[in-house]
Design an enzyme around this catalytic site. Sequence first.
Site, mmCIF file in Angstrom:
data_model
loop_
_atom_site.group_PDB
_atom_site.id
_atom_site.type_symbol
_atom_site.label_atom_id
_atom_site.label_comp_id
_atom_site.label_asym_id
_atom_site.label_seq_id
_atom_site.Cartn_x
_atom_site.Cartn_y
_atom_site.Cartn_z
ATOM 1 C CD GLU A 1 2.032 7.322 -0.538
ATOM 2 O OE1 GLU A 1 2.149 6.444 0.351
ATOM 3 O OE2 GLU A 1 0.998 7.978 -0.723
ATOM 4 C CD GLU B 1 -1.740 4.046 -0.383
ATOM 5 O OE1 GLU B 1 -2.349 3.921 0.692
ATOM 6 O OE2 GLU B 1 -0.503 4.067 -0.462
HETATM 7 O O1 IFM Z 1 1.085 7.586 5.290
HETATM 8 C C1 IFM Z 1 0.606 6.704 4.311
HETATM 9 C C2 IFM Z 1 0.071 7.464 3.122
HETATM 10 O O2 IFM Z 1 -0.906 8.381 3.486
HETATM 11 C C3 IFM Z 1 -0.528 6.508 2.133
HETATM 12 N N1 IFM Z 1 0.376 5.439 1.806
HETATM 13 C C4 IFM Z 1 1.063 4.772 2.881
HETATM 14 C C5 IFM Z 1 1.679 5.778 3.832
HETATM 15 C C6 IFM Z 1 2.397 5.040 4.983
HETATM 16 O O3 IFM Z 1 1.501 4.234 5.673
#
Ligand code: IFM
Length: 444
Positions: free
Chosen positions: A348, A165
Amino acid sequence: MNKQFSDNFKWGVATSAYQIEGAIHEDGRSESIWDRFASIPGNIKDGSSGAVACDHYHRWEQDLDLVASLDLNAYRFSIAWPRIIPTGRGAVNEKGLDFYDRLVDSLLQRGIEPCATLYHWDLPQALQDDGGWANRATVEAFVAYTDAVTRRLGDRVKFWITINEPWVVAVIGNLWGQHAPGLHDPSVAAQVGHHLLVAHGQAVPVIRANSPGAEVGITLNFTPAYPASDQLTDRLAAAQVDLFTNQWFLDPVFGRGYSDGLWHSFTANPPQIQPGDMETIAVPTDFLGVNFYSRSVVRHVEDSQPQFVQIPGATYTDTDWEVYPNALYDLLLRLHRDYGAQKMYITENGAAFSDQPDANGYINDEQRRAYLENHLAACNAAIAQGVPLAGYYLWSLLDNFEWGEGYAKRFGITYVDYATQKRTLKESGKWYGEFVRANLPVKV
Ligand code: IFM
């Protein structure tokens, strides 16, 4: 539903080092930008830090048993740069590598494929003191760190994510100041974003050299922007938000460079781009990692920034993110059709809800279970449309340190009692295990 998941689909859960490990002073680990940021009062909502977190550094075997108990075949974790090269550049700390070495071997012994992320936001503070990601020298330091890690683990880890990210690092950390290093500087944010991408591009061939046959890619976060109405002004506002939020990093990774108007939308100072950088960033990779949680709904406001609106009657998670699985379906189709993404993983996907154990110790997190079921259905439907989705990593294995929110937001399929460090699998976790079992090939 007619199940589309292939026999070799990767079913996993995801975590990151600073959010679960704790043990910030052990075995030679140095200070990271998150240790420093969390130490400043007011930066973390509940005043906490990742100093102990889920104590995974000491409880990792138990945590891997949990992954195995769900019959998952993949686990995504990140490596803490401050454990490996405590001063950011220079001497390698073998004890730091030893920890991940044990973790990887134990995953493989349990039949779980390791997926390692090299940068999930915990930059050594020593590098931040030198300008952090805004300093081009950090790119070189990242490549050396990548080399050290992949030389040691590259024979067994065959699935690598360079950067997690980059948008969040650039914007939330350096423009909005809500994440480490806590800056509010548009030109720094632009430069940080560019250097993260160059770091990705330069790291890929190093990983390939040290980890033959590995799959290598980058993970981007996506929040698809939908117009609040069909009016042209709202559609233009949504397009503006999409450019800033999604296309900023997506376009250059797919060789399209930065879009016209991107820099102008938030800074008077575009980043310094060296000759060859855009080619480096567009290095061929094996997959795109997709992090998806929610969408945004955007309304045009005359003479002002676009406004984000809430939908009456819609469900929102504990982080105020709308539950809207159709956006995941739309996104996957867009990435495949418009960008030609050849292979994708959901690296994710998950939801925060304020779960508590009932009188019998059960955590009946029906909202999270429904969220998972509906998002997996969206994945299934996308695959049916020809989208090359090869795996799904649920965020997250454990409740953990949710950055600026501290421990109040629980994303885990496992409840963590932070006072005792007791882990309790939530009902959503049990359901996920059953779902995966139903989709795994039958062993003969
Ligand atoms: O916890 C975070 C993660 O570290 C990165 N992506 C989003 C998740 C939720 O906010």
